[in-house]
Design a protein around this motif. Structure first.
Motif, PDB file in Angstrom:
ATOM      1  N   HIS A 155      33.761  39.621  54.671  1.00 53.11           N
ATOM      2  CA  HIS A 155      32.804  39.239  53.628  1.00 53.11           C
ATOM      3  C   HIS A 155      33.528  39.249  52.290  1.00 53.11           C
ATOM      4  O   HIS A 155      33.222  40.045  51.426  1.00 53.11           O
ATOM      5  CB  HIS A 155      31.609  40.189  53.594  1.00 53.11           C
ATOM      6  CG  HIS A 155      30.909  40.312  54.909  1.00 53.11           C
ATOM      7  ND1 HIS A 155      31.317  41.175  55.885  1.00 53.11           N
ATOM      8  CD2 HIS A 155      29.830  39.659  55.395  1.00 53.11           C
ATOM      9  CE1 HIS A 155      30.521  41.055  56.937  1.00 53.11           C
ATOM     10  NE2 HIS A 155      29.615  40.146  56.680  1.00 53.11           N
ATOM     11  N   GLY A 156      34.516  38.408  52.162  1.00 57.30           N
ATOM     12  CA  GLY A 156      35.303  38.412  50.928  1.00 57.30           C
ATOM     13  C   GLY A 156      34.765  37.431  49.909  1.00 57.30           C
ATOM     14  O   GLY A 156      33.705  36.851  50.136  1.00 57.30           O
ATOM     15  N   PRO A 157      35.482  37.247  48.821  1.00 62.66           N
ATOM     16  CA  PRO A 157      36.702  37.962  48.484  1.00 62.66           C
ATOM     17  C   PRO A 157      36.410  39.340  47.913  1.00 62.66           C
ATOM     18  O   PRO A 157      35.328  39.570  47.387  1.00 62.66           O
ATOM     19  CB  PRO A 157      37.337  37.068  47.410  1.00 62.66           C
ATOM     20  CG  PRO A 157      36.188  36.373  46.780  1.00 62.66           C
ATOM     21  CD  PRO A 157      35.140  36.226  47.826  1.00 62.66           C
ATOM     22  N   CYS A 158      37.366  40.249  48.021  1.00 61.32           N
ATOM     23  CA  CYS A 158      37.184  41.577  47.435  1.00 61.32           C
ATOM     24  C   CYS A 158      37.346  41.450  45.929  1.00 61.32           C
ATOM     25  O   CYS A 158      37.658  40.371  45.421  1.00 61.32           O
ATOM     26  CB  CYS A 158      38.182  42.562  48.032  1.00 61.32           C
ATOM     27  SG  CYS A 158      39.875  42.394  47.426  1.00 61.32           S
ATOM     28  N   GLY A 159      37.187  42.548  45.237  1.00 60.38           N
ATOM     29  CA  GLY A 159      37.262  42.514  43.765  1.00 60.38           C
ATOM     30  C   GLY A 159      38.658  42.252  43.224  1.00 60.38           C
ATOM     31  O   GLY A 159      38.844  42.122  42.023  1.00 60.38           O
ATOM     32  N   GLY A 160      39.624  42.166  44.101  1.00 59.16           N
ATOM     33  CA  GLY A 160      41.003  41.994  43.626  1.00 59.16           C
ATOM     34  C   GLY A 160      41.467  40.556  43.550  1.00 59.16           C
ATOM     35  O   GLY A 160      42.625  40.285  43.277  1.00 59.16           O
ATOM     36  N   SER A 161      40.529  39.613  43.782  1.00 60.58           N
ATOM     37  CA  SER A 161      40.900  38.200  43.764  1.00 60.58           C
ATOM     38  C   SER A 161      40.847  37.666  42.337  1.00 60.58           C
ATOM     39  O   SER A 161      39.803  37.714  41.694  1.00 60.58           O
ATOM     40  CB  SER A 161      39.920  37.429  44.653  1.00 60.58           C
ATOM     41  OG  SER A 161      40.164  36.050  44.556  1.00 60.58           O
ATOM     42  N   VAL A 162      41.971  37.181  41.841  1.00 61.59           N
ATOM     43  CA  VAL A 162      42.006  36.652  40.474  1.00 61.59           C
ATOM     44  C   VAL A 162      42.653  35.265  40.480  1.00 61.59           C
ATOM     45  O   VAL A 162      43.778  35.103  40.958  1.00 61.59           O
ATOM     46  CB  VAL A 162      42.780  37.593  39.521  1.00 61.59           C
ATOM     47  CG1 VAL A 162      42.829  37.011  38.114  1.00 61.59           C
ATOM     48  CG2 VAL A 162      42.136  38.972  39.489  1.00 61.59           C
ATOM     49  N   GLU A 163      41.912  34.315  39.947  1.00 63.61           N
ATOM     50  CA  GLU A 163      42.381  32.926  39.851  1.00 63.61           C
ATOM     51  C   GLU A 163      42.968  32.430  41.173  1.00 63.61           C
ATOM     52  O   GLU A 163      44.026  31.798  41.213  1.00 63.61           O
ATOM     53  CB  GLU A 163      43.393  32.786  38.711  1.00 63.61           C
ATOM     54  CG  GLU A 163      42.709  32.914  37.348  1.00 63.61           C
ATOM     55  CD  GLU A 163      43.686  33.013  36.195  1.00 63.61           C
ATOM     56  OE1 GLU A 163      44.907  32.989  36.440  1.00 63.61           O
ATOM     57  OE2 GLU A 163      43.226  33.116  35.055  1.00 63.61           O
TER      58      GLU A 163
ATOM     59  N   GLU B 228      45.335  40.272  45.257  1.00 63.86           N
ATOM     60  CA  GLU B 228      45.806  41.386  44.431  1.00 63.86           C
ATOM     61  C   GLU B 228      47.205  41.861  44.835  1.00 63.86           C
ATOM     62  O   GLU B 228      47.898  42.485  44.045  1.00 63.86           O
ATOM     63  CB  GLU B 228      44.828  42.558  44.475  1.00 63.86           C
ATOM     64  CG  GLU B 228      44.722  43.254  45.825  1.00 63.86           C
ATOM     65  CD  GLU B 228      43.738  44.423  45.837  1.00 63.86           C
ATOM     66  OE1 GLU B 228      42.813  44.445  45.018  1.00 63.86           O
ATOM     67  OE2 GLU B 228      43.912  45.314  46.694  1.00 63.86           O
TER      68      GLU B 228
END
Lengths: 308, 221
Positions: B158-166, B170
């Protein structure tokens, strides 16, 4: 009451709640936790105890919770799915509940790459969404996910985390909805600095009526210096500190930046208090627990309500 | 295909220290395609080993062989007539081939010449990336044809986790966020309804966690 925790009682009674966090030490010295907990005491409704955050090995979250509770603070156990499979997670949930921990935060956990043991095997047997679902099943149905009956169901007020600032933005509200569907009772957000984005996020969440289905605790972290702000913005995945915020603290002389950081944090809590749908605030004063009283008091949130 | 990378020559020389007369065995399967264990690599590696041993004043006799596949018994059998003349086999096939050799020829030491990698694809010449972990329970129809188990560093469902940036993971700016890819693809397929469902806990028993696996096709036996 689902868990009977103090946090649940305060939120259910409609009070604006306050949580903080204690990071356990990188060692076995219990006094480190006791000292931090002493700063937290009487300032919050519950205190998160982190679970090997940033994948750096620390004293276990459950042990930390016990030490926090000994000091007279209600613990909130953080549990990540990075290091334990479903067998270990279920076992620790039962243990934590048996020892009286009533609040739980279900998390993925930072990738082990960030810590001291980047060569460690990562587990991720189930994800944080499924952990929420698992705890809810155990609590409400009194059975293990396997269907076997529990000898005593664990009692937890189930929390989750969201990062309104991670990408892609348009999945952020649907993902909170999924966590609600999975069984989360409350949510603590990532540290908010970009209020503009957060307001938009809340508007989108409210359109779906999510604020009525889950207690939303807005996360804040006081900035100690302009250097810290720049570092976090650059280095920490999913943290978004707008230039204007950095400028505000950077414009102060170095010796006054910490004071400014606290002032900005208090100001932000006041603003959050006025926002519809915000049920409380989660103050992550990282390695700065001694400032909690000043921040929470300054925001007009003391004394904390006592609800029998 | 199954990918791999060559082992450092120093490691191979140490491994080969006790031997003077060996076979270097390649494979015309996957490792030929990813240029780590084919006919050409057998020749280059053998020359390199001979020269390195000569420089140390120690001779090394090598028979160069490349089998059609090292994961099929009939091709391995082709080595049987001459195998006993050699002290060891350095195989530059994948781990499956190397082990199958060891199983079939119990009296000859079989040495790994490469590090086996992953099930992947060729992005361009010299670059391969992972696509499949062989978990035994494919959900690609629900995830826009992009695998969350393989493409997400945390294998979350159930992503993305909070570490996905642009669009980046992460763990590294060089790694695309698998869940960003899934969502982009679901959107372009107009299948976002697949996102809004909670997926059951994955059964890892069909993966390696269930122990060494076997496929038995009654219809073919």
């Amino acid at each position: 009451m689902k868990s009977g925790s103090n946090l649940e009682r305060v939120l259910s009674a409609g009070h604006f709640s306050v949580t903080a966090e204690c990071g356990p030490p990188r060692g076995a010295d219990p006094d480190v936790v006791r000292e931090k907990a002493a700063y937290v005491k009487d300032n919050v409704d519950a205190c998160n105890v982190t679970d090997n955050q940033t994948s750096v090995v620390r004293m276990s979250s459950l042990a930390g919770c016990m030490l926090v509770r000994e000091t007279g603070v209600e613990p909130l156990i953080q549990m990540v799915v990075r290091d334990r499979n479903r067998i270990a997670l279920q076992s620790d949930l039962l243990g934590a509940s048996a020892l009286g921990v009533r609040n739980l935060l279900c998390l993925s956990g930072d990738h082990q790459k960030f810590g001291d043991d980047p060569q460690a095997k990562n587990v991720f047997d189930i994800d944080s969404m499924q952990l929420i679902h698992m705890v809810k099943t155990m609590r409400d149905e009194g059975v293990f996910p396997s269907g076997e009956k529990l000898e005593g169901a664990p009692k937890f007020y189930i929390g989750c985390a969201v990062n309104p600032f991670a990408d892609p933005y348009d999945i952020r509200v649907p993902r909170l909805k999924l966590k609600i569907d999975a069984g989360a009772d409350f949510v603590q957000t990532q540290c908010i600095y970009n209020m503009e984005t957060f307001i938009k996020y809340m508007e989108d969440a409210k359109k779906e009526g999510l604020h009525e289905k889950i207690k939303i605790l807005a996360g804040v972290t006081p900035l100690k210096s302009a250097g810290m702000a720049k570092f976090m913005n650059r280095m920490v995945a999913g943290i978004d500190i707008p230039e204007a915020v950095i400028k505000r603290i950077a414009d102060e002389p170095k010796e006054k930046q910490a004071e400014k950081g606290i002032e900005m944090c208090i100001e932000q809590i006041h603003e959050l208090k006025e926002m519809e749908g915000i049920a409380g605030v989660h103050v992550m004063a990282i390695e700065w627990e001694e400032k909690l009283n000043e921040i929470i008091g300054g925001a007009g949130l003391l004394p904390r309500p006592v609800i029998e | 295909m199954i990918t791999g990378t060559p082992k450092p020559i120093e490691e191979l020389l140490e491994m080969l220290e006790p031997y003077e007369n060996i076979i270097v065995a390649g494979c015309f399967g996957c490792v030929t395609v990813c240029r780590v264990g084919g006919d050409k690599e057998v020749q280059v590696l053998s020359s390199t080993l001979r020269l390195a041993r000569e420089a140390k004043g120690k001779n090394l006799q090598i028979r160069e062989v490349c089998l059609e596949r090292q994961c099929d018994p009939e091709y391995l059998e082709l080595m049987r007539p001459y195998l006993e003349e050699y002290q060891a086999v350095l195989s530059i096939a994948c781990g499956a081939g190397i082990q199958f050799l060891a199983e079939k020829f119990s009296k000859t030491p079989i040495l790994p010449g490469i590090n086996t990698g992953f099930l992947g694809v060729t992005e361009r010449q010299g670059e391969w990336t992972e696509r499949c972990q062989g978990c035994g329970d494919c959900v690609l129809h629900l995830t826009g044809g992009i695998c969350p188990v393989t493409r997400c560093a945390k294998s979350i469902f159930h992503g993305p986790c909070g570490g996905s940036v642009e669009g980046k993971c992460e763990i590294s700016k060089d790694v695309k966020c698998g869940w960003q890819l899934i969502i982009d693809r679901l959107k372009s397929l107009d299948q976002m309804e697949n996102y809004g469902k909670i997926k059951p806990y994955k059964g890892w028993d069909s993966s390696r966690d269930g122990g060494p696996r076997r496929i038995l096709r009654e219809d073919m036996i």
